[in-house]
Design an enzyme around this catalytic site. Sequence first.
Site, short mmCIF file in Angstrom:
data_model
loop_
_atom_site.label_atom_id
_atom_site.label_comp_id
_atom_site.label_asym_id
_atom_site.label_seq_id
_atom_site.Cartn_x
_atom_site.Cartn_y
_atom_site.Cartn_z
CB THR A 292 -0.90 0.07 1.25
OG1 THR A 292 -0.07 0.32 2.39
CG2 THR A 292 -1.69 -1.19 1.44
CG ASP A 293 1.22 5.87 -1.20
OD1 ASP A 293 2.17 6.07 -0.42
OD2 ASP A 293 1.02 6.56 -2.22
CB CYS A 294 2.44 6.35 3.64
SG CYS A 294 2.58 6.82 5.37
N GLY A 295 -0.52 4.95 4.82
CA GLY A 295 -1.79 5.33 5.40
C GLY A 295 -3.00 4.97 4.57
CB ALA A 296 -3.42 3.27 1.30
#
Length: 784
Positions: A292-296
């Site tokens: 994932t991307d950060c915080g997704a």
Amino acid sequence: MTYKDKSKSVEERVQHLLSLMTTEEKVGQLTQPFGWQTYTNDQGNITLNESFKQQVENGGIGSLYGALRADPWTGVTLENGLSAREGAEAVNLIQRYAVEHSRLGIPILIGEECSHGHMAIDGTVYPVPLLLGSTWNVDLYREMCQAVARETRAQGGAVTYSPVLDVVRDPRWGRTEECFGEDPYLIGELAVASVKGLQGESLDRGDTVAATLKHFVGYGSSEGGRNAGPVHMGWRELLEVDLYPFRKAVEAGAQSIMPAYNEIDGTPCTVNTELLEDVLRKGWGFDGLVITDCGAINMLASGHDVATDGLDASVQAIEAGIDMEMSGEMFGQYLVQAVAEGKLDVQVLDQAVSRVLALKFRLGLFEQPYVDADRAAEVIGSKAHVQLARQLAAEGVVLLKNEADTLPLSIADVGQIAVIGPNADQAYNQLGDYTSPQPKLKVATVLDGIRSKLANRVNEQTEKSSVSALTDDSSTDQVLYAPGCRIKGDSKEGFERAIKVASQADTVIMVVGGSSARDFGEGTIDLKTGASNVSDNSWNDMECGEGIDRMTLGLAGVQLELIQEIHKLGKKLVVVYINGRPITEPWVDEHADAILEAWYPGQEGGHAIADILFGDVNPSGKLTISIPKHVGQLPIYYNGKRSRGKRYLEEDLEPRYAFGYGLSYTTFEYSEPKLSAESMTAGDAVTVLVNVTNTGRYAGAEVVQMYISDVVSSLTRPAKELKGFAKVNLEPGETQTAEFQIGAEQLQYIGRDLKPVVEPGQFHIHIGSSVNDTQMAELTVREA
């Protein structure tokens, strides 16, 4: 043990190791804490933090994000950060603890940001991808990716979160600088070069890293150009445009992929099984890691609101095909509970863990988790890499205007030069986002480059005449400087000094544009003296970069007014744009004598720009993104549909500067394109040849571009689509033949059944120097 036996296959090793793991250990492999928080650096004495040790001992950590990342967000500075050697030593310390103090001795996957160079202290800072695309030099970009991989792996980084393969549809978007441009074919060619350059022939060589393709997908087409906004796109366009570069990169062997933050037609990419399973894995055969991307995952429950809570969001994500959570806490907090409560099938968990372990085995981390700190100090920031950064910058700068051959400037008769503007001598303003802290002397600004250029020439002339060489200070008295204003803000207190300086000069070089520089503690500039000014009142000129989207494309602050005031002096006026997205300023287009678009050119940008200004390098950059006349024309990408109309009431739909456009100090002449056959079937291929002659006085490089038009099709198509290009170097009077192959790959489009199709009919083959400057040949595709 089988999993430690290198002679066994990756699959055998993974299955054996997986059979030995507890649920807690499995979940640990899917987590990725912030790497810079795992250690403390006390004046070179690096110690691991207790929280990291406990996490290793209580189940383990699969990966660390940004163990070597340095920037204002991490709080890592030049003072408290790690040098090239120290970074390698820190990663060795981390790996040694993980291997020796976890039950199964599983090494950690170190993931780093490397969009335009490793985002660590001492790393070489290359130009941003928007400039790299403007080089149209795939081989040179591949060489850069090899250098980036070499520097990153030398410190223990094993995977990079690049390349960015987003297709830009609205340049108001702050992350435009991170992208190659607006054309999927060009992006696809650079995507393949990136994967091959970063990953090399083998991932376990010690100088390669795994590439992560991002952002999957549609991220560059967000509503209103707002970061992570909704995307409104049908499946045909998605497959034909935005997914194309990702497919090419997957076919080239990319090992990792990152879903985008955005939603497409109501489904967030993080949980879009059609994308992650049906297209990526089943359709393309991808067997790598999805992170994932950060915080997704947090956004699923708080932002997209498609999950009730963190547990629900975590289960949705892993079931959709997510294997690892970047720098988040959701997987670590909820997945063990989800298994215990029967909300997550263990087989789904095992599948994700298997992909993480497989990548670690392919990277050779079990055999060699450590790196040579001496080699890191030798490789990182080497002279060869610095020279490469300068060459890339020079090849990617685009000459937009050159009235009456204003450029190149002649050192012999240029007279007094005034270098004016907020980007003339601000190092961080030319580096772009995702950049680490830099020592001041490491970055060459435009002012530095011009002064160095004149000093070198004066010294050469002096030595030839047997007179004692002049010092840099005395030889650059002819270069005057004033910032004039800041990027943002309405202060004109620097105008008076800038006008005074310009009035003494014969030629004025205005260096204006934008900034993606975060607050590195450098303060701002004193507009009256030009000196650095660090005070308690911070000033941030950032008007581009992640999360910095704009409503307009004009110069921010009072920069345009400054240019207009300087223009009143009647001096020769050269404008250099340093920026992360296209600038729309009709007044500058009309009144400047010459305009250079330099994007963010990296640490060697000042030297590269000076090389072009004084003719040591002939500009060869070409635009990979259309520059509109007015922001109201957006979207204005060149390969829009024929049915999009002709004009608005106030203006037509033609851009100010078209895709593929870029001037040179020399001139090129094209012959008519010649096809090896005038007709073909869908299973055949033809060759098209065109002669390109340098008809000017300077040696130069020309980007020969091939576009194809499907004259009549069952579904609506763009008027022209790029399907080939070649960069050729020509001496004055020299002719070279550019050759392109045309087959199904160049002629097909996505049909009604969402599969590629080549329809019989007539095609126009356009070859030239830009999308609006081509010659045409006709090709007929027959029924088989």
